[in-house]
Design a protein around this motif. Structure first.
Motif, mmCIF file in Angstrom:
data_model
loop_
_atom_site.group_PDB
_atom_site.id
_atom_site.type_symbol
_atom_site.label_atom_id
_atom_site.label_comp_id
_atom_site.label_asym_id
_atom_site.label_seq_id
_atom_site.Cartn_x
_atom_site.Cartn_y
_atom_site.Cartn_z
ATOM 1 N N GLU A 173 0.762 -1.092 0.162
ATOM 2 C CA GLU A 173 0.197 0.017 0.454
ATOM 3 C C GLU A 173 0.668 1.446 -0.504
ATOM 4 O OE1 GLU A 173 -3.212 -0.041 3.668
ATOM 5 O OE2 GLU A 173 -3.297 -2.336 2.186
ATOM 6 N N PRO A 174 0.390 2.336 -0.472
ATOM 7 C CA PRO A 174 1.188 3.635 -0.702
ATOM 8 C C PRO A 174 1.108 4.097 0.935
ATOM 9 C CG PRO A 174 -0.446 3.756 -2.246
ATOM 10 C CD PRO A 174 -1.121 2.659 -1.715
ATOM 11 N N LEU A 175 2.249 4.893 0.920
ATOM 12 C CA LEU A 175 2.191 5.680 2.036
ATOM 13 C C LEU A 175 1.149 6.867 2.411
ATOM 14 C CD1 LEU A 175 6.508 6.462 1.937
ATOM 15 C CD2 LEU A 175 5.069 5.228 4.024
ATOM 16 N N GLU A 176 0.731 6.864 3.428
ATOM 17 C CA GLU A 176 -0.579 7.730 3.095
ATOM 18 C C GLU A 176 0.401 9.286 3.237
ATOM 19 O OE1 GLU A 176 -3.139 7.682 7.116
ATOM 20 O OE2 GLU A 176 -2.869 5.648 6.688
ATOM 21 N N GLY A 177 1.484 9.856 3.672
ATOM 22 C CA GLY A 177 2.001 11.109 3.452
ATOM 23 C C GLY A 177 2.738 11.050 2.791
ATOM 24 N N ALA A 178 3.414 10.196 1.985
ATOM 25 C CA ALA A 178 3.983 10.465 0.151
ATOM 26 C C ALA A 178 3.908 9.410 -0.910
ATOM 27 C CB ALA A 178 5.590 10.142 1.057
ATOM 28 N N PRO A 179 2.233 9.500 -0.859
ATOM 29 C CA PRO A 179 1.639 8.319 -1.624
ATOM 30 C C PRO A 179 2.382 8.069 -3.134
ATOM 31 C CG PRO A 179 0.388 10.221 -1.890
ATOM 32 C CD PRO A 179 1.460 10.493 -0.594
ATOM 33 N N ASP A 180 3.742 8.596 -3.581
ATOM 34 C CA ASP A 180 4.329 7.937 -4.207
ATOM 35 C C ASP A 180 5.389 6.868 -3.926
ATOM 36 O OD1 ASP A 180 3.603 9.684 -6.325
ATOM 37 O OD2 ASP A 180 5.794 11.588 -5.684
ATOM 38 N N GLY B 90 4.314 14.711 7.398
ATOM 39 C CA GLY B 90 3.347 14.088 6.983
ATOM 40 C C GLY B 90 3.296 12.754 7.080
ATOM 41 N N ALA B 91 4.431 11.913 6.611
ATOM 42 C CA ALA B 91 5.114 10.653 6.425
ATOM 43 C C ALA B 91 6.132 9.984 7.548
ATOM 44 C CB ALA B 91 5.487 10.411 4.879
ATOM 45 N N ALA B 92 6.428 10.998 8.439
ATOM 46 C CA ALA B 92 8.072 10.712 9.686
ATOM 47 C C ALA B 92 6.671 10.158 10.110
ATOM 48 C CB ALA B 92 8.177 12.397 10.248
ATOM 49 N N ARG C 62 17.182 10.748 1.207
ATOM 50 C CA ARG C 62 17.905 10.272 0.469
ATOM 51 C C ARG C 62 18.066 8.928 0.117
ATOM 52 N NH1 ARG C 62 21.003 12.958 3.836
ATOM 53 N NH2 ARG C 62 20.746 11.290 5.797
ATOM 54 N N ARG C 63 17.068 7.723 0.411
ATOM 55 C CA ARG C 63 16.641 7.082 0.132
ATOM 56 C C ARG C 63 14.800 7.310 -0.732
ATOM 57 N NH1 ARG C 63 20.470 6.507 2.462
ATOM 58 N NH2 ARG C 63 21.427 4.750 3.168
ATOM 59 N N MET C 64 14.346 8.154 -0.044
ATOM 60 C CA MET C 64 13.277 8.719 -0.720
ATOM 61 C C MET C 64 13.337 9.850 -0.702
ATOM 62 S SD MET C 64 10.594 6.058 0.569
ATOM 63 C CE MET C 64 9.925 7.774 2.202
ATOM 64 N N ARG C 65 12.685 10.872 -1.370
ATOM 65 C CA ARG C 65 13.119 12.178 -1.565
ATOM 66 C C ARG C 65 12.048 13.549 -0.972
ATOM 67 N NH1 ARG C 65 18.107 14.072 -3.079
ATOM 68 N NH2 ARG C 65 19.502 12.156 -4.219
ATOM 69 N N THR C 66 11.325 12.849 0.307
ATOM 70 C CA THR C 66 10.236 13.045 0.408
ATOM 71 C C THR C 66 9.993 14.436 0.637
ATOM 72 O OG1 THR C 66 9.312 10.599 0.785
ATOM 73 C CG2 THR C 66 8.568 12.472 1.089
ATOM 74 N N SER C 67 11.454 14.823 1.070
ATOM 75 C CA SER C 67 11.902 15.762 2.459
ATOM 76 C C SER C 67 12.279 17.186 0.885
ATOM 77 C CB SER C 67 13.288 15.813 3.233
ATOM 78 O OG SER C 67 14.524 15.598 1.736
#
Length: 569
Positions: free
Chosen positions: A464-471, A509-511, A495-500
């Motif tokens: 399932e997608p992350l709620e705070g980072a659905p990409d 929102g994803a932290a 770095r592993r994702m670029r959510t920041s």
């Protein structure tokens, strides 16, 4: 090739193994050049260790323009050798070494003057393509083409009509620099290198004037170990002078830090099917397509403040917005900016006052026996820099060592790339995931995609997608901690994702969700989870404050308000 998981347990084993016997080569620095040096040495059959004080690519190697390019503007400086070398590396990365991570990207170059500029710029781009062909590695990147004003605005509708009289379109390549660097380090581990992050070199071991290893402080446990090595390679980028100083000797060359900042804005704010390259009074400005976003950069200014967390000021952001808005029909505002990141280029110090004129070439030296220093260069030519550094180290080894093999060593995830692209729908059916999601995951993991999706066999919710980072899907978070060496929340979101930088809330929102997912893998208590989330929130707040400050000094002071990552309690 068998993959290796950079898990917390693997890190502990790597440090133990490094402390228990003498290495041939110890590499200090987990940026792209250090990771590349570890891979080069390991694929020559040497006993190798790699230590990094923070996280893979935590410095310059995660804060570039995300381009793999020859350096079109270096042709104006008549530096044909540097451009040709970089274009050869671009071709190798696209075709053989990392086809899953490096992809061609188009750029439109608007022309402002009739006649002479098309001839001048067109000749330069034609030479650029020719140098790429002569390298023997140009396949996969289309040739340039000339465009009328109408043709250019059809590709880039957001261009103001009065901003150009015509245009050129040419191709380079782009990469997620932080993920690529991590893949280089992970491939080195697969070839036998002992790899450990959060392991800071605090001293160099010397005997009779020769460097014979390093004292390494484990920032997670607080322990300090001695790692003995026949050769030590210092690949610490903008920290080169400080690391050289541990040897108690004057360095052969010095590194000057140049700050470059980038803005990230939503894709719908600029209507275009292509990137843009614009001339400025100081350098060039790129507008680079980046998934559902654009990256706009960069600046090029001297920086002598905190090197670990360079800060972007309001003046930096205003500079980029002013220059890009000069050619856009609908100007961008500060409210359009999703993310901002600042990085430092390690330039070889010279006589020029302007950092844009300092050397982008690299240098290798042996200031004292047993210590090799590599510095300068550009991201695209990391493999050549690594080869030259290991060549210098090999001179100090009393053994016959093979030549560099990395020209023919694909990174993990590269095998079967073309077949994987052809099999998107089959993979989607097998895992019951939408084909668009599979395409996205293939561009991040390549043939390792089954390792990521395979985590869902124990827990279907990981698809399932992350709620705070659905990409991103939840499995990516777990995989980052269990296989990709992530030790802290900041490692994953930055770095592993670029959510920041890819969300307006900078990943806040994803932290908590991410912390909950990785806690079992990393052994976090509820208290540690709270610390990690609190630290990340503090970091975001400090960065946001710094970006409202008028100059470097005040921006740096605001950014320093957030402490560095705390170790696991």
């Amino acid at each position: 090739m068998k993959t290796v998981a950079l898990s917390p347990e693997a890190r502990a084993r790597a440090l133990s193994d490094m402390a228990s016997g003498e290495l041939d080569v110890l590499v200090v620095g987990g940026g792209v050049v250090g990771s590349g040096s570890a891979l080069d040495a390991a694929t020559r059959g040497l006993r190798v260790g790699l230590v990094e004080a923070r996280d893979f690519a935590a410095g310059t190697s995660s804060r570039s323009s995300k381009l793999i390019h020859g350096g079109l503007r270096y042709l104006e400086m008549l530096d044909f050798r540097l451009v040709a070398e970089a274009l050869q590396e671009r071709g190798l990365l696209i075709q053989k070494i990392a086809p899953h991570l490096v992809h061609p990207v188009p750029f439109v170059y608007p022309l402002k003057h009739r006649g002479w500029e098309r001839l001048y710029a067109g000749s330069g781009v034609a030479l650029y393509d020719t140098l790429g062909l002569l390298s023997g590695q140009a396949r996969g990147v289309p040739h340039h083409r000339h465009l009328t004003r109408r043709g250019a605005r059809k590709i880039v509708p957001s261009l103001r009509k009065d901003a150009l009289v015509g245009a050129l379109q040419y191709y380079d390549a782009q990469v997620d620099d932080a993920r690529h660097t991590m893949f280089v380090a992970r491939t080195a581990a697969a070839w036998g290198a002992h790899v450990a992050t959060r392991a800071r070199v605090v001293g160099l071991l010397k005997e009779a004037g020769r460097v014979v290893g390093a004292e390494v402080h484990d920032l997670e446990t607080g322990e300090t170990i001695k790692v003995r090595a026949k050769q030590v390679i210092n690949a610490t980028g903008v920290w080169t002078d400080e690391t050289q100083g541990l040897a108690g000797e004057r360095g052969r060359f010095h590194v000057r830090a140049s700050k470059g900042i980038h803005l990230v804005v939503p894709r719908d704010r600029i209507r275009s099917e292509s990137g843009l390259i614009l001339r400025t009074e100081k350098s060039v400005l790129f507008v680079i397509p980046w998934g559902r976003h654009w990256i706009i950069g960069t600046t090029d200014t001297d920086w002598d403040l905190d090197k670990a967390h360079p800060a972007a000021s309001k003046a930096d952001i205003d500079y980029l917005l002013e220059h890009v808005n000069a050619v856009l029909e609908q100007p961008l505002t500060h409210e359009d900016v999703e993310g901002v990141y600042a990085g430092l280029r390690p330039l070889l110090a010279g006589e020029s006052e302007s950092t844009s004129k300092l050397s982008r070439e690299h240098a290798v030296a042996t200031p004292v026996p047993g210590l090799v220093v590599v510095a300068g260069g550009k991201y695209t030519t990391y493999r050549v820099m690594a080869k030259d550094a290991v060549d210098a180290a090999v001179h100090g080894l009393d053994a016959k060592v093979p030549e560099s093999a990395t020209k023919n060593v694909p990174l993990l995830g590269a095998d079967g790339w073309e077949a994987l692209q052809n099999s998107v729908h089959l993979i989607a059916e097998r895992w019951d995931v939408h084909p668009a999601r599979i395409e996205y995951l293939l561009g991040r993991y390549g043939s390792l995609i089954d390792e990521v999706l395979g985590l869902s066999e124990q827990d279907k919710s990981l698809l399932e997608p992350l709620e705070g980072a659905p990409d991103h899907i939840r499995a990516e978070v777990v995989y980052a901690a269990s296989h990709e060496g992530a030790m802290h929340l900041d490692d994953i979101l930055t770095r592993r994702m670029r959510t920041s930088i890819e969300t307006f809330d900078r990943g806040l929102g994803a932290a908590q969700e991410v912390a909950d997912l990785v806690a079992p893998v990393l052994g976090w208590t509820e208290e540690q989870k709270a610390k990690e989330v609190e630290h990340y929130r503090g970091r975001v707040a400090a960065e946001r404050e710094s970006q409202t400050m008028p100059d470097d000094a005040t921006a740096d002071s605001a950014r320093m308000g957030a402490p560095d990552v705390v170790p696991v309690a």
